[in-house]
Design a protein around this motif. Structure first.
Motif, PDB file in Angstrom:
ATOM      1  N   PRO A 152       8.894 -20.108  82.227  1.00 46.79           N
ATOM      2  CA  PRO A 152       8.574 -19.681  83.937  1.00 46.79           C
ATOM      3  C   PRO A 152       7.901 -21.039  84.533  1.00 46.79           C
ATOM      4  O   PRO A 152       7.960 -20.853  85.816  1.00 46.79           O
ATOM      5  N   HIS A 153       7.560 -21.650  84.187  1.00 50.41           N
ATOM      6  CA  HIS A 153       6.716 -22.883  84.616  1.00 50.41           C
ATOM      7  C   HIS A 153       8.026 -23.443  85.246  1.00 50.41           C
ATOM      8  O   HIS A 153       7.662 -23.780  86.576  1.00 50.41           O
ATOM      9  N   LEU A 154       8.658 -24.265  84.242  1.00 54.55           N
ATOM     10  CA  LEU A 154       9.937 -25.135  84.755  1.00 54.55           C
ATOM     11  C   LEU A 154      10.756 -24.742  85.534  1.00 54.55           C
ATOM     12  O   LEU A 154      10.683 -25.614  86.397  1.00 54.55           O
ATOM     13  N   ALA A 155      10.861 -23.668  85.560  1.00 56.15           N
ATOM     14  CA  ALA A 155      11.882 -22.837  86.495  1.00 56.15           C
ATOM     15  C   ALA A 155      11.480 -21.843  87.969  1.00 56.15           C
ATOM     16  O   ALA A 155      11.758 -23.015  89.102  1.00 56.15           O
ATOM     17  N   ALA A 156       9.954 -21.670  87.964  1.00 52.78           N
ATOM     18  CA  ALA A 156       8.978 -22.102  88.915  1.00 52.78           C
ATOM     19  C   ALA A 156       9.408 -22.971  89.790  1.00 52.78           C
ATOM     20  O   ALA A 156       9.409 -23.709  91.018  1.00 52.78           O
ATOM     21  N   SER A 157       8.340 -24.438  89.469  1.00 54.57           N
ATOM     22  CA  SER A 157       9.106 -25.963  90.084  1.00 54.57           C
ATOM     23  C   SER A 157       9.992 -26.033  90.841  1.00 54.57           C
ATOM     24  O   SER A 157      10.807 -26.512  91.288  1.00 54.57           O
ATOM     25  N   ARG A 158      11.279 -25.872  89.041  1.00 56.59           N
ATOM     26  CA  ARG A 158      12.922 -26.256  89.835  1.00 56.59           C
ATOM     27  C   ARG A 158      12.901 -26.037  91.291  1.00 56.59           C
ATOM     28  O   ARG A 158      13.731 -26.475  92.485  1.00 56.59           O
ATOM     29  N   LEU A 159      13.165 -24.240  91.387  1.00 57.32           N
ATOM     30  CA  LEU A 159      13.403 -23.597  91.996  1.00 57.32           C
ATOM     31  C   LEU A 159      12.493 -24.170  93.847  1.00 57.32           C
ATOM     32  O   LEU A 159      13.257 -23.645  94.481  1.00 57.32           O
ATOM     33  N   ALA A 160      10.894 -23.636  93.273  1.00 59.90           N
ATOM     34  CA  ALA A 160      10.463 -24.476  94.747  1.00 59.90           C
ATOM     35  C   ALA A 160      11.037 -25.484  95.225  1.00 59.90           C
ATOM     36  O   ALA A 160      11.123 -25.506  96.379  1.00 59.90           O
ATOM     37  N   SER A 161      11.268 -26.214  94.213  1.00 55.97           N
ATOM     38  CA  SER A 161      12.177 -27.801  95.344  1.00 55.97           C
ATOM     39  C   SER A 161      13.005 -27.293  96.011  1.00 55.97           C
ATOM     40  O   SER A 161      13.327 -28.010  97.178  1.00 55.97           O
ATOM     41  N   LEU A 162      14.446 -26.432  95.118  1.00 55.76           N
ATOM     42  CA  LEU A 162      15.287 -26.111  95.873  1.00 55.76           C
ATOM     43  C   LEU A 162      14.502 -25.032  97.547  1.00 55.76           C
ATOM     44  O   LEU A 162      15.925 -25.562  98.573  1.00 55.76           O
ATOM     45  N   ALA A 163      13.668 -24.457  97.520  1.00 59.41           N
ATOM     46  CA  ALA A 163      13.729 -23.748  98.563  1.00 59.41           C
ATOM     47  C   ALA A 163      13.219 -24.284  99.356  1.00 59.41           C
ATOM     48  O   ALA A 163      13.797 -23.659 100.370  1.00 59.41           O
TER      49      ALA A 163
END
Length: 294
Positions: A152-163
């Motif tokens: 989840p932490h990697l997903a959150a970092s990746r998608l926060a950047s895309l958002a």
């Protein structure tokens, strides 16, 4: 302004209604990422078909509070809560793309209230037996799901950047769907009015954070919390055979798993064509409630 419905656990859910106030109630569950303001049939279509269309921001999107660790199954309780607040006893549910698994959850978990379900360009459950889950899927979506499965932490970092990139230039997100998609997807995006609706949808979805997007992807990459084989209500599964975002094999798997499902695979169309198909699906969704009230 949206109506704010408070769930039993205190979370706020942002809800919109369109169409005929005393019409057949149909929940439309948005894609990923998405919001209650996502593309929907025009008002005159809803009035002509006698539809009361209900949309809401899934937890973590738009104006709805986050629900940490939610599953696909979790959304059924939110749909029931909103229906109670709106004094709606029975309803149909349609979900497009990321909304489709959540629509199926309503069919499985709320059979006494859900009359019919339509799942448009759905994905199948994580680990679906006999399905090559990533076959035919565009590289960006494969990467997104692999990141989610890594944690989840990697997903959150990746998608926060895309958002953050989408908030700065939401039109670029819409145009990227055309670049990665098929000719059919590009034709859909070429419609100026529809493109504006998609831009508004992404802007609202990610206005505060990427939390909803993160939680959707994590939910899709985990156990759904129900078996599609448990769905007993009439279910329509629709897909375009050129889809590279959620490949058609996913809907074929679901159609075999769901008892008595009606499957419609359309040749020569793709993921975004589900937007134009929706008005044609609404009469099918109203059929049972129409008989009861007619």
């Amino acid at each position: 302004m949206p109506r704010i419905v408070v769930a039993p656990d205190g979370r706020r859910l942002a809800v919109e209604e369109r169409g005929k106030a005393d019409g057949t109630p149909i929940f439309l569950l948005h894609g990923t990422p998405g919001s209650r303001l996502g593309p929907a049939p025009r008002a005159q279509v809803l009035y002509r078909l006698g539809v009361r269309l209900i949309t809401f921001d899934r937890p973590g999107y738009g104006l709805s509070d986050r629900m940490p660790n939610r599953s696909v199954a979790s959304i059924a309780a939110d749909v029931a809560c909103i229906a109670d607040e709106l004094e709606v006893d029975r309803f149909a549910v349609v979900g497009r793309s990321g909304g489709a698994p959540h629509a199926l959850a309503c069919g499985a978990l709320l059979p006494e209230r859900t009359t019919r379900v339509a799942a448009l360009v759905s994905i199948a459950p994580h680990g679906a037996e006999g399905l090559d889950w990533f076959a035919g899927m565009t590289e960006s979506n494969v990467f997104e799901y692999l990141v989610a499965r890594a944690g989840p932490h990697l997903a959150a970092s990746r998608l926060a950047s895309l958002a953050e990139e989408i908030r700065a230039d939401p039109e670029s997100k819409v145009l990227s769907l055309g670049r990665e998609g098929s000719d059919s997807d590009r034709r859909v995006i070429s419609d100026h009015g529809l493109r504006r609706m998609m831009i508004r949808n992404f802007t609202e979805a990610l206005r505060h954070s990427a939390d909803g997007w993160v939680d959707d992807v994590l939910a899709f990459s985990s156990e759904w919390g129900f078996d599609p084989a448990d769905i007993t209500v009439p279910t329509l599964v629709w897909h375009g055979d050129n889809d590279v975002y959620s490949p058609v094999g996913h809907s074929r798997w679901l159609a075999k798993r769901i008892p008595n499902a009606t499957v419609r695979i359309q040749h020569g169309v793709a993921h975004l064509d589900a937007l134009s198909v929706l008005p044609r699906v609404l009469p099918w969704l109203t059929r049972e409630l129409g008989r009861q009230t007619g």
